[in-house]
Design an enzyme around this catalytic site. Structure first.
Site, PDB file in Angstrom:
ATOM      1  N   CYS A 152       0.884  -1.172   0.000  1.00 61.36           N
ATOM      2  CA  CYS A 152       0.000   0.000   0.000  1.00 61.36           C
ATOM      3  C   CYS A 152       0.919   1.219   0.000  1.00 61.36           C
ATOM      4  CB  CYS A 152      -0.970  -0.029   1.174  1.00 61.36           C
ATOM      5  SG  CYS A 152      -0.215  -0.351   2.785  1.00 61.36           S
ATOM      6  N   SER A 153       0.598   2.271   0.720  1.00 61.32           N
ATOM      7  CA  SER A 153       1.468   3.449   0.703  1.00 61.32           C
ATOM      8  C   SER A 153       2.662   3.302   1.639  1.00 61.32           C
ATOM      9  CB  SER A 153       0.668   4.705   1.069  1.00 61.32           C
ATOM     10  OG  SER A 153      -0.172   5.078  -0.002  1.00 61.32           O
TER      11      SER A 153
END
Length: 277
Positions: A170-171
């Protein structure tokens, strides 16, 4: 296993968190792959199931956003034989500078929390909120993972069921990626204390990333105390997911089989091998 992890989170979490935040590596699980521009990159290989089998090395990798990888990072990742890169980010989280990495690998977008963590939404929350507000925001996000985003996580588990060599991210590689790792390691019947430790270790591997993000937020009037619930993992967050699973499905095993239609035996055959000795 849901009950065991929930119990462990409430009793042993402070010790595990202290270990994960320390600078030593003796207590760390899995294998980290330090790269130039990719944070929190880890191989799940070597983690042990209850029956003594181990996750095969070089098959399942978790990380923060690899989109801004340097050329050296890309070259290193190309040696891993990745079949697919799974991206849990929403479109709003991506930037135009990510083309080099995206062109080098087979990507599959499975957005989770689409829109709710865009910069446009988070900045007002951070600027006008308190630490408790952000803590509540994260707790609700974790409650939502098994309920609102079943389709994305089911698709992720199907990629693993196909036996692919995966990098999923994800981030910052901690929340959505952390929940996805919980699902995998639960399917592999890894001990609850190891699942918890692997989750909390994002605080260790993301230290440089966290400091950089805090430096960027400070000129916007956002205090570190308010931002930290978004930037670190806490035992209570994973506990919120586990409590939801237990309340709705009774156990992680039932959640995997009934809600996500996962073939657990197939997953184990794909990624577990007999342990040494």
């Amino acid at each position: 296993m849901a009950e065991e992890i929930a119990s462990l989170l409430s009793v042993a979490a402070p010790t595990a968190l202290a270990q994960a935040e320390g600078v030593g590596t003796a207590a760390l699980t899995g294998t980290a792959l330090p790269l130039e521009n990719i944070h929190n990159l880890r191989d799940l290989g070597g983690l042990q199931s209850r029956d003594g089998r181990r996750v095969r090395t070089g098959r399942l990798f978790r990380s923060a956003n690899p989109g801004l990888a340097s050329q050296a990072d890309i070259a290193r990742l190309q040696t891993l034989g990745l079949d697919r890169v799974i991206d849990f980010r929403a479109p709003q989280e991506k930037s135009a500078e990510e083309g080099g990495f995206a062109d080098s690998f087979d990507w599959l977008a499975l957005p989770v929390q689409e829109g709710s963590i865009s910069l446009q939404e988070l900045l007002p929350r951070l600027q006008g909120g308190t630490r408790q507000d952000m803590d509540d925001f994260m707790l609700q996000a974790y409650r939502d993972f098994p309920v609102r985003y079943q389709a994305a996580f089911a698709a992720f588990m199907k990629e693993a069921e196909a036996g692919r060599t995966l990098l999923y991210h994800c981030s910052t590689g901690k929340d959505r990626t952390g929940f996805a790792t919980l699902l995998l390691l639960s399917a592999f019947e890894v001990a609850p204390e190891v699942i918890l430790a692997n989750y909390l270790e994002s605080n260790h591997w993301n230290q440089r990333l966290i400091q950089g993000l805090l430096a960027r937020l400070a000129p916007l009037g956002i205090a570190a105390e308010v931002a930290m619930p978004l930037l670190e993992v806490r035992a209570g967050y994973l506990q919120a997911s586990m409590q939801t699973i237990e309340q709705e499905w009774g156990s992680t095993a039932d959640f995997l089989r009934k809600a996500l239609s996962v073939d657990v035996e197939c997953l184990q055959a794909n990624y577990l091998e007999e342990g040494a000795g």
